[in-house]
Design a protein around this motif. Structure first.
Motif, short mmCIF file in Angstrom:
data_model
loop_
_atom_site.label_atom_id
_atom_site.label_comp_id
_atom_site.label_asym_id
_atom_site.label_seq_id
_atom_site.Cartn_x
_atom_site.Cartn_y
_atom_site.Cartn_z
N GLU A 257 22.83 -2.28 23.66
CA GLU A 257 21.70 -1.78 24.46
C GLU A 257 21.08 -0.56 23.79
N ARG A 258 21.91 0.29 23.19
CA ARG A 258 21.35 1.45 22.48
C ARG A 258 20.58 1.02 21.24
N LEU A 259 21.09 0.01 20.55
CA LEU A 259 20.48 -0.40 19.28
C LEU A 259 19.16 -1.14 19.49
N ILE A 260 19.08 -1.99 20.51
CA ILE A 260 17.88 -2.83 20.67
C ILE A 260 16.76 -2.11 21.39
N GLY A 261 17.06 -1.04 22.12
CA GLY A 261 16.01 -0.27 22.77
C GLY A 261 15.78 -0.68 24.22
N GLU A 262 15.08 0.17 24.95
CA GLU A 262 14.87 -0.05 26.38
C GLU A 262 13.88 -1.16 26.68
N ASP A 263 13.02 -1.50 25.71
CA ASP A 263 11.99 -2.52 25.99
C ASP A 263 12.52 -3.94 25.80
N ILE A 264 13.78 -4.08 25.45
CA ILE A 264 14.39 -5.41 25.31
C ILE A 264 15.51 -5.55 26.35
N GLN A 265 15.41 -6.57 27.17
CA GLN A 265 16.42 -6.83 28.20
C GLN A 265 17.59 -7.58 27.59
N LEU A 266 18.79 -7.08 27.82
CA LEU A 266 20.01 -7.73 27.32
C LEU A 266 20.67 -8.48 28.47
N VAL A 267 20.85 -9.79 28.29
CA VAL A 267 21.45 -10.65 29.31
C VAL A 267 22.66 -11.35 28.71
N THR A 268 23.77 -11.38 29.45
CA THR A 268 24.96 -12.10 28.99
C THR A 268 25.34 -13.17 30.00
N SER A 269 25.78 -14.30 29.48
CA SER A 269 26.30 -15.39 30.31
C SER A 269 27.60 -15.85 29.66
N LEU A 270 28.72 -15.34 30.15
CA LEU A 270 30.01 -15.52 29.48
C LEU A 270 30.84 -16.55 30.24
N GLY A 301 9.01 -5.92 22.64
CA GLY A 301 9.94 -6.13 23.74
C GLY A 301 10.20 -7.61 23.99
N GLY A 302 11.15 -7.88 24.86
CA GLY A 302 11.50 -9.27 25.15
C GLY A 302 12.88 -9.35 25.78
N LYS A 303 13.53 -10.46 25.60
CA LYS A 303 14.86 -10.67 26.19
C LYS A 303 15.82 -11.20 25.14
N LEU A 304 17.00 -10.57 25.07
CA LEU A 304 18.08 -11.01 24.18
C LEU A 304 19.21 -11.53 25.05
N THR A 305 19.61 -12.78 24.83
CA THR A 305 20.65 -13.41 25.64
C THR A 305 21.84 -13.78 24.77
N LEU A 306 23.04 -13.40 25.22
CA LEU A 306 24.28 -13.79 24.56
C LEU A 306 25.06 -14.69 25.51
N GLU A 307 25.37 -15.90 25.06
CA GLU A 307 26.06 -16.87 25.90
C GLU A 307 27.33 -17.34 25.21
N THR A 308 28.38 -17.58 26.01
CA THR A 308 29.61 -18.19 25.48
C THR A 308 29.97 -19.38 26.35
N SER A 309 30.60 -20.37 25.74
CA SER A 309 31.04 -21.57 26.47
C SER A 309 32.08 -22.28 25.63
N ASP A 310 32.83 -23.16 26.29
CA ASP A 310 33.83 -23.98 25.59
C ASP A 310 33.22 -25.33 25.25
N VAL A 311 33.65 -25.89 24.14
CA VAL A 311 33.14 -27.20 23.73
C VAL A 311 34.21 -27.94 22.94
N SER A 312 34.23 -29.25 23.07
CA SER A 312 35.13 -30.10 22.27
C SER A 312 34.25 -31.02 21.42
N LEU A 313 34.55 -31.08 20.14
CA LEU A 313 33.77 -31.88 19.21
C LEU A 313 34.58 -33.07 18.74
N ASP A 314 33.93 -34.24 18.63
CA ASP A 314 34.62 -35.42 18.10
C ASP A 314 34.51 -35.45 16.58
#
Length: 553
Positions: A257-270, A301-314
């Motif tokens: 949040e400090r690095l990207i600045g106040e005009d960029i919204q940081l969203v996480t979906s873990l 400005g804009g939105k930065l989203t970090l998402e994590t999820s589980d996945v199985s690959l064939d």
């Protein structure tokens, strides 16, 4: 009278013969027409004079989704423009113009036909000119051969060949970068080591001490560059362990949040429920680099989203990963996007679209190197004006991973920095300057030091020494015998031997991504004198090996 009758009989016979011949020809023409109509080869004929279809068979009607009646009753030009892919109109127009000018009687070209349902397929059009007695073009007959599968296969082959060439180029650059970084790190060890020693002998705050500080700061910045080169070349010595990616992302949130600045919204979906197996410090570097890249892509400005999820690959997954379980990390921004012409080059070292002085071009190359060396994959999707998404797959930690993978080591008390028992340390490095620096530092701290310039010399020296050796301090990459092989052979004679690798680079696969063996530790080059002495003291003073981290930072 008789002559007249004979003449009429002859005329009647001739007319009957002509009638029979015409009937035969008509029947033959009907057979040809029927053959053309039921043929599996799409065919049609267009009049160059009347501008209409003279015939079209069922096969041709099927490949464009029209009926034969619609084709024969429709405007030939309108139908041609409707069923021909826009990008192929000009090529075919030039081919027909050559036939009309009499420059050729046949033509062959590839084109895409558009079915009424929207499906597009590739065909080869074989065009034959029919001419009037004076040579003018009367009509053209066109036969079509479906080459869609062959065309797609050729495109796939060309893409794979291009990817292979790119991979070979990047591998060559990686080897070069790794070799340069290895040699450069050795020079930095000497520069940083002796500058630090020089600084200690100077009055604090004096001009010479300030000069020494500037040299040390510049050397440390150069060290950051070599770390990036080694990450890209996939020849870093990683310290993998099982850890929670969600916790890592959450912990980095305030920093980001400090690095990207106040005009960029940081969203996480873990949403990931499993741990990953990797080097925590390197994965943090991946997240940081991608976040900084996203920040630069959103100047307004804009939105930065970090998402994590589980996945199985064939086994048939499109990412080239082994079948198994992975954790996905997605870093998505709403920035300017990456042009299609730039996308194939973004992971190349030193490639950048930023202004001069605004970037080294190693950020994404570093990310790519870390991810692949960690056993994962990375892909990017981007639309100009909409944003970019980097999708990373990282190996999931085993459910039955040993405790060394699952738990962080207990903190150690601050070491004394001097030898209490005059332990024996064998120092092996093929670089004379590095070896002398390390040996001098350890002798000054009260250790007994044996010096060797390569693995074979180290084995001979250890055999002649005859007594116990407490610690081996060795480079990893050396001629004739690398540090890993040297350590294995010495441990056969000295089972309690502890090993400290001092390197930032390795060609040894067993050191690149697997956990280090018990009693084996790693100090990345370049390092300061205090880093080395602290590491050696900590290793030798630890009551048991399990108490000590595998990595000395």
């Amino acid at each position: 009278m008789a002559d007249r009758v004979a003449e009429l009989e002859n005329e009647l016979a001739r007319v009957c013969a002509e009638r029979d011949e015409l009937a035969r020809r008509l029947k033959e023409a009907d057979r040809y027409r029927t053959a053309v109509n039921i043929a599996q080869v799409p065919m049609m004929c267009v009049s160059a004079i009347e501008g209409r279809y003279l015939f079209a068979n069922e096969a041709f009607a099927r490949i464009i989704g029209w009926t034969v009646d619609e084709i024969l009753s429709g405007d030939a030009y309108h139908i041609w423009v409707t069923v021909t892919h826009p990008d192929d109109l000009e090529v075919e127009r030039r081919a027909i113009e050559r036939l009309a000018r009499g420059e050729a009687d046949v033509a062959r070209h590839e084109k895409r036909l558009i079915h009424k349902n929207g499906e597009v397929r590739w065909y080869v059009a074989h065009v034959t000119a029919l001419r009037l007695p004076d040579g003018r073009l009367e009509a053209i007959i066109v036969q079509f051969t479906d080459v869609h599968e062959q065309r797609e296969a050729a495109e796939v082959r060309e893409r794979l060949e291009a990817e292979l060439r790119q991979k070979q180029k990047l591998e060559a650059l990686g080897k070069l970068a790794g070799g340069v970084a290895h040699d450069f790190n050795n020079r930095l060890v000497i520069i940083m080591g002796y500058t630090e020693l020089l600084k200690r002998s100077l009055p604090e705050g004096g001009t010479l001490a300030q000069h020494a500080d500037m040299v040390l700061t510049s050397a440390q910045r150069a060290a950051e560059l070599t770390h990036q080169l080694l990450a890209y070349s996939r020849r870093q010595v990683l310290m993998p362990q099982a850890f929670d990616l969600n916790e890592t992302v959450d912990r980095m949130r305030r920093l980001l949040e400090r690095l990207i600045g106040e005009d960029i919204q940081l969203v996480t979906s873990l949403a990931a429920e499993h741990r990953i197996f990797g080097d925590p410090g390197q994965i943090e570097q991946v997240i940081l680099n991608l976040a900084l890249n996203a920040r630069d892509a959103m100047p307004n400005g804009g939105k930065l989203t970090l998402e994590t999820s589980d996945v199985s690959l064939d086994a048939d997954n499109s990412e080239g990963l082994p079948e198994g379980d992975y954790v996905t990390l997605v870093v998505r921004d709403t920035g300017t996007g990456i042009p299609e012409s730039v996308l194939p080059h973004i992971f190349e070292p030193f490639f950048t679209t930023k202004a001069t002085g605004k970037g080294t071009g190693l950020g994404l190359a570093t990310v790519d190197g870390i991810v692949h060396q960690s056993g994962g994959s990375i892909r990017v999707e981007s639309r100009v004006g909409e944003g970019t998404a980097f999708t990373i797959r990282l190996p999931r930690a085993r459910a039955n991973a040993p405790a060394a993978e699952q738990a962080s080591p207990a903190p150690l008390p601050e070491p004394t920095m001097r030898s209490r028992n005059f332990e024996t340390v064998l120092v092996c490095d093929d670089d004379d300057g590095v070896r002398k620096l390390v040996s001098d530092l350890l002798v000054f701290r009260g250790y007994r030091v044996l010096e060797a310039s390569n693995g074979r010399q180290a084995l001979e020296l250890a055999a002649r020494h005859g007594e116990a050796i407490d610690l081996l301090v060795t480079d990893v990459v050396m001629p004739e015998m690398g540090g890993n092989e040297l350590a294995r052979k010495l441990k056969e004679r000295h089972p309690r031997l502890r090993v400290l690798y001092i390197s930032g680079y390795s060609d040894d696969a067993s050191l690149l991504s697997a956990p280090l063996e018990p009693g084996t530790f790693f100090l990345p080059k370049p390092f300061l004198p205090a880093d080395l002495t602290r590491a050696v003291c900590s290793i030798l003073e630890a009551p048991n090996r399990a108490q000590l981290a595998d990595r000395i930072d």
